[in-house]
Design an enzyme around this catalytic site. Structure first.
Site: not given
Ligand code: NAD
Ligand code: DAU
Length: 350
Positions: A37, A61, A132-134, A157, A161, A256
């Site tokens: 959390l 944690d 992630t694809d990153e 980040y 990963k 974007n």
């Molecule tokens: P998020 O930041 O919304 O959620 C992360 C969760 O992990 C939170 O509930 C947080 O409390 C918990 N957490 C963080 N540190 C922790 C710790 N030390 N111990 C236990 N719990 C902990 O993230 P999300 O966007 O839901 O992403 C989830 C997973 O999917 C991540 O591994 C991320 O790399 C991956 N992912 C995200 C995206 C995206 O677009 N958001 C895309 C591809 C992969």
């Molecule tokens: O590709 C998967 C990833 O997508 C996940 O692994 C990450 O957890 C998730 O955060 C996301 O990463 P991005 O960096 O692509 O997402 P974000 O929403 O931060 O940004 C999307 C795009 O928008 C990126 O090119 C940056 C741009 N951006 C983002 C923010 C927050 C802006 O232009 N302005 C902003 O304020």
């Protein structure tokens, strides 16, 4: 109960959709949601299923080795679906160590616990690492990320990963730990913390605040509705092959600025604004350091081998998403108090 599964990060954005899907679809499984959390974790995301008989929440944690060991002794897990992570690129630029601790050290703690507790019998066990694809780095104007694309992470980040992905494979190769990894593109949908592009901009329009577009706005991402990602995770967990990687994507690339303009049109319609009102809030700001130009996934492996496809057209998914944030303004207000306001000023200067 037929199986006991540990889902980490289940109170976060994607994790909460995965927990809901598993709790509702598999009443015969016990689902244990472990989450620290952090600012991104919110049990409100799961209020509709929190009283289910097959659901348990454990606050903790993943970096805490002793806690993780005791949890494995307490539950005798059959599988782990590991989503807990620090997930926001901008935060990784200001605070890389948090990402190394949770994403690398935390993942290795879980791997150790799984290896040590399962080593007598790996049969029917699975460690599923959600990535992630990153990790593949940035693409030029053409080409797609394949499962075989070499890793080339560019941000703290994505480096954390990528490192955790390597450790998962190393535990499979060295100790025989059964594992799968999936690498997904950008998710969007309900319950995403409003530091990420779409919920941040929806909230800013709602509050009549500037929309801070980084650099020239010509960065490309491949967007997928979060429930489609959760469905893919379900399929891979149950039908994926040991030691394989699956790319998951939306077949849905947007720059974007184009994405933001479509979102502005939909917001104007929903808010009953005059056409063009929201677009006037677009403000170009300093670029993100090391900003990856383009991500795009080739998801043919999961499509061909597991018959997975995104279920929603993007415009429909976007509308559903915007509508959710407008219907759940209390949720956004609850998560954007306190620390969020400090973060906002540090990140955007006002
Ligand atoms: P998020 O930041 O919304 O959620 C992360 C969760 O992990 C939170 O509930 C947080 O409390 C918990 N957490 C963080 N540190 C922790 C710790 N030390 N111990 C236990 N719990 C902990 O993230 P999300 O966007 O839901 O992403 C989830 C997973 O999917 C991540 O591994 C991320 O790399 C991956 N992912 C995200 C995206 C995206 O677009 N958001 C895309 C591809 C992969
Ligand atoms: O590709 C998967 C990833 O997508 C996940 O692994 C990450 O957890 C998730 O955060 C996301 O990463 P991005 O960096 O692509 O997402 P974000 O929403 O931060 O940004 C999307 C795009 O928008 C990126 O090119 C940056 C741009 N951006 C983002 C923010 C927050 C802006 O232009 N302005 C902003 O304020």
């Amino acid at each position: 109960m037929k199986k006991t599964l540990l889902i980490t990060g289940g109170a976060g954005f994607i994790g909460s959709h995965v927990v809901r899907l598993f709790v509702q679809k598999y009443p015969e499984y016990k689902i244990v949601n472990l989450d620290k959390l952090t600012y991104a974790g919110n049990l409100e995301n799961l209020s509709d299923i929190e009283d289910s008989d097959n659901y348990v929440f454990e606050k903790g944690d993943i970096v805490d080795k002793q806690f993780i060991q005791l949890l494995f002794e307490k539950y005798d897990f059959n599988g782990v679906i590991h989503l807990a992570a620090e997930s926001h690129v901008d935060r990784s630029i200001t605070n890389p160590m948090d990402f190394i601790m949770t994403n690398v050290v935390g993942t290795v703690n879980l791997l150790n616990a799984a290896k040590n507790n399962w080593s007598e019998n790996f049969e029917d066990k699975l460690f599923y690492h959600v990535s992630t694809d990153e990790v593949y780095g940035s693409l030029p104007e053409t080409g797609l990320f394949l499962e075989t694309t070499p890793y080339d992470p560019q941000s703290p980040y994505s480096s954390s990963k990528a490192s955790s992905d390597h450790f998962v494979r190393a535990y499979g190769n060295t100790y025989g730990l059964p594992f799968v990894i999936s690498n997904c593109s950008n998710n969007y949908g309900p319950n995403q913390f409003p530091e990420k592009l779409l919920p941040l901009f929806i909230n800013n329009i709602r509050k009549n605040k500037e929309l801070p577009v980084y650099g020239d706005g010509l960065f490309t991402r491949d967007w997928l509705f979060v429930e489609d990602h959760a469905r893919a995770i379900d399929l891979i967990y149950h039908k994926g092959k040991n030691a394989e990687t699956y790319n998951i994507g939306g077949f849905n690339e947007w720059t974007n600025i184009d994405l933001i303009k479509v979102m502005c049109i939909q917001m104007d319609e929903i808010l009953g604004n005059e056409k063009g009102t929201s677009e006037q809030l677009i403000t170009y700001v300093k670029d993100r350091p090391g900003h990856d130009k383009r991500y795009a996934i080739d998801a043919s492996k999961i499509k061909n081998e597991l018959s997975w496809e995104p279920s929603l057209q993007f415009e429909e998914g976007l509308q559903k998403t915007i509508q959710w944030y407008m219907n759940n303004q209390q949720w956004i207000d609850n998560v954007t108090t306190g620390d969020y306001q400090k973060y906002y000023v540090e990140q955007y200067g006002k």
